[in-house]
Design an enzyme around this catalytic site. Sequence first.
Site, mmCIF file in Angstrom:
data_model
loop_
_atom_site.group_PDB
_atom_site.id
_atom_site.type_symbol
_atom_site.label_atom_id
_atom_site.label_comp_id
_atom_site.label_asym_id
_atom_site.label_seq_id
_atom_site.Cartn_x
_atom_site.Cartn_y
_atom_site.Cartn_z
ATOM 1 N N HIS A 15 116.398 -9.223 -51.677
ATOM 2 C CA HIS A 15 115.068 -8.863 -52.231
ATOM 3 C C HIS A 15 114.281 -10.132 -51.375
ATOM 4 O O HIS A 15 114.371 -11.241 -51.756
ATOM 5 C CB HIS A 15 114.864 -9.286 -53.732
ATOM 6 C CG HIS A 15 113.635 -8.843 -54.305
ATOM 7 N ND1 HIS A 15 113.426 -8.686 -55.511
ATOM 8 C CD2 HIS A 15 112.408 -9.145 -53.634
ATOM 9 C CE1 HIS A 15 112.190 -8.562 -55.782
ATOM 10 N NE2 HIS A 15 111.427 -9.000 -54.601
ATOM 11 N N HIS A 17 110.674 -10.089 -48.885
ATOM 12 C CA HIS A 17 109.669 -9.657 -48.102
ATOM 13 C C HIS A 17 109.295 -10.320 -46.883
ATOM 14 O O HIS A 17 109.043 -11.648 -46.881
ATOM 15 C CB HIS A 17 108.187 -9.491 -49.101
ATOM 16 C CG HIS A 17 108.433 -9.025 -50.327
ATOM 17 N ND1 HIS A 17 108.022 -7.941 -50.547
ATOM 18 C CD2 HIS A 17 108.989 -9.420 -51.456
ATOM 19 C CE1 HIS A 17 108.279 -7.334 -51.945
ATOM 20 N NE2 HIS A 17 108.921 -8.199 -52.339
ATOM 21 N N HIS A 195 110.168 -2.392 -57.213
ATOM 22 C CA HIS A 195 109.978 -3.459 -58.156
ATOM 23 C C HIS A 195 109.428 -2.954 -59.597
ATOM 24 O O HIS A 195 108.611 -1.964 -59.631
ATOM 25 C CB HIS A 195 108.926 -4.307 -57.597
ATOM 26 C CG HIS A 195 109.074 -5.127 -56.501
ATOM 27 N ND1 HIS A 195 109.554 -4.735 -55.425
ATOM 28 C CD2 HIS A 195 108.734 -6.330 -56.159
ATOM 29 C CE1 HIS A 195 109.890 -5.734 -54.433
ATOM 30 N NE2 HIS A 195 109.519 -6.669 -55.075
ATOM 31 N N GLU A 198 109.102 -6.874 -63.570
ATOM 32 C CA GLU A 198 108.608 -8.164 -63.123
ATOM 33 C C GLU A 198 107.547 -8.715 -64.168
ATOM 34 O O GLU A 198 107.722 -9.525 -65.154
ATOM 35 C CB GLU A 198 108.262 -8.148 -61.858
ATOM 36 C CG GLU A 198 107.597 -9.671 -61.271
ATOM 37 C CD GLU A 198 107.225 -9.518 -59.739
ATOM 38 O OE1 GLU A 198 106.734 -8.480 -59.487
ATOM 39 O OE2 GLU A 198 107.133 -10.621 -59.068
ATOM 40 N N ASP A 276 112.640 -13.685 -52.481
ATOM 41 C CA ASP A 276 111.228 -12.846 -52.883
ATOM 42 C C ASP A 276 110.237 -13.382 -51.479
ATOM 43 O O ASP A 276 110.627 -12.383 -50.539
ATOM 44 C CB ASP A 276 110.593 -13.185 -54.008
ATOM 45 C CG ASP A 276 109.830 -12.070 -54.696
ATOM 46 O OD1 ASP A 276 109.856 -11.151 -54.051
ATOM 47 O OD2 ASP A 276 109.358 -12.225 -55.733
ATOM 48 N N ASP A 277 109.748 -14.267 -51.815
ATOM 49 C CA ASP A 277 108.718 -14.711 -50.719
ATOM 50 C C ASP A 277 108.814 -16.243 -50.653
ATOM 51 O O ASP A 277 108.002 -17.187 -50.980
ATOM 52 C CB ASP A 277 107.168 -14.546 -51.206
ATOM 53 C CG ASP A 277 107.162 -13.212 -51.669
ATOM 54 O OD1 ASP A 277 106.981 -12.150 -50.391
ATOM 55 O OD2 ASP A 277 107.207 -12.518 -52.927
HETATM 56 N N1 ADE Z 1 105.100 -8.312 -52.812
HETATM 57 C C1 ADE Z 1 105.715 -9.538 -52.294
HETATM 58 N N2 ADE Z 1 106.063 -10.002 -53.173
HETATM 59 C C2 ADE Z 1 105.884 -9.497 -54.306
HETATM 60 C C3 ADE Z 1 106.516 -9.521 -55.596
HETATM 61 N N3 ADE Z 1 107.081 -10.472 -55.931
HETATM 62 N N4 ADE Z 1 106.003 -8.661 -56.458
HETATM 63 C C4 ADE Z 1 105.459 -7.542 -56.173
HETATM 64 N N5 ADE Z 1 105.042 -7.416 -54.988
HETATM 65 C C5 ADE Z 1 105.246 -8.228 -54.184
HETATM 66 ZN ZN ZN Z 2 109.607 -8.806 -54.406
#
Ligand code: ADE
Ligand code: ZN
Length: 336
Positions: A15, A17, A195, A198, A276-277
Amino acid sequence: MSSDLVGELPKAELHVHIEGTLEPDLMLALGERNGVPLPYASVEEALEAYEFTDLQSFLEVYYEGARVLQREEDFHDLTQAYLERARRDNVVHAEIFFDPQAHTERGVKFEVVLEGILSALDAADAELGMTSRLILCFLRHLSPEQAMATLEQALPHRDAIVGVGLDSSELGNPPSRFARVFDRAREEGFLTVAHAGEEGPPEYIWEALNELHVRRIDHGVRCLEDDRLVERLRRDRVPLTVCPLSNVKLRVFDRIESHSIARLLDAGLCVTVNSDDPAYFGGYINDNYRAVRDAHEIDRAGLVQLARNSFVGSFLDDAAKSRHLAELDRLASGTS
Ligand code: ADE
Ligand code: ZN
């Protein structure tokens, strides 16, 4: 116990992006290279701006940063930087999300995005011994018709994309909105993930399972509010791609100590740990492992289990999974 088991464990990242791996220094350099003005004059200013109150407040910053990505080489450089960084964390396999609509909406061609990413993935396979898969995410704040048009753009590249996912603003955009697009994607041979849970309620996880027929749930941390759902996820061994530092940064949990990861593991779920990011949330995959290890006293066996789950839950074929699991077993038993 080894002093740095987290660093030594080979692992898969399931996971991440690719647009969320855009570090401020590369963002500033690409902004300069492409003549795209940014609201930050320095790395420090960017980092100071990365204070989020929820998912939406983050997404606004994330899409703004993505505007610097314009040419094939930008996507290549971005992906190469992530792969090299992840390899240093002993990531040996990465399943990477990309958001084509964040770019095609700005006039960047689908092929420019895809080819830039793919050339870096191929180089990492050859030079770093790192395998990967690519997952196309539909932006759920846009319409199902726009998602379908994006799927059509992906069809000529079917062999380069293992699956489709669903990301962006969750609340008010339930998975069921995208059921037809996902039906079509599955007919075309794509695997599906989404997703869900969350920020959104357990109902969205049920919809992802029953209407999108997903193989994994991305995040899924709110499943604990519904015992029947936990039982379904446990029975079907549906992997959850959990992102602990993301959840704290976006205030799903107020601190890492109150994250539900230990309860998810205790419930017998196939939990994986991911970043994630990472450029926005202050840590790559090993930072996430270490944060949950320290806050939740996850022992050696627990860490090995998390790494095992990452391969079991991956889209690798059975032979590759077995190779990675055997390597983990050797390392865990100290016979490597
Ligand atoms: N796009 C990038 N990160 C995300 C996240 N944590 N939740 C939903 N969309 C995303
Ligand atoms: Zn994500």
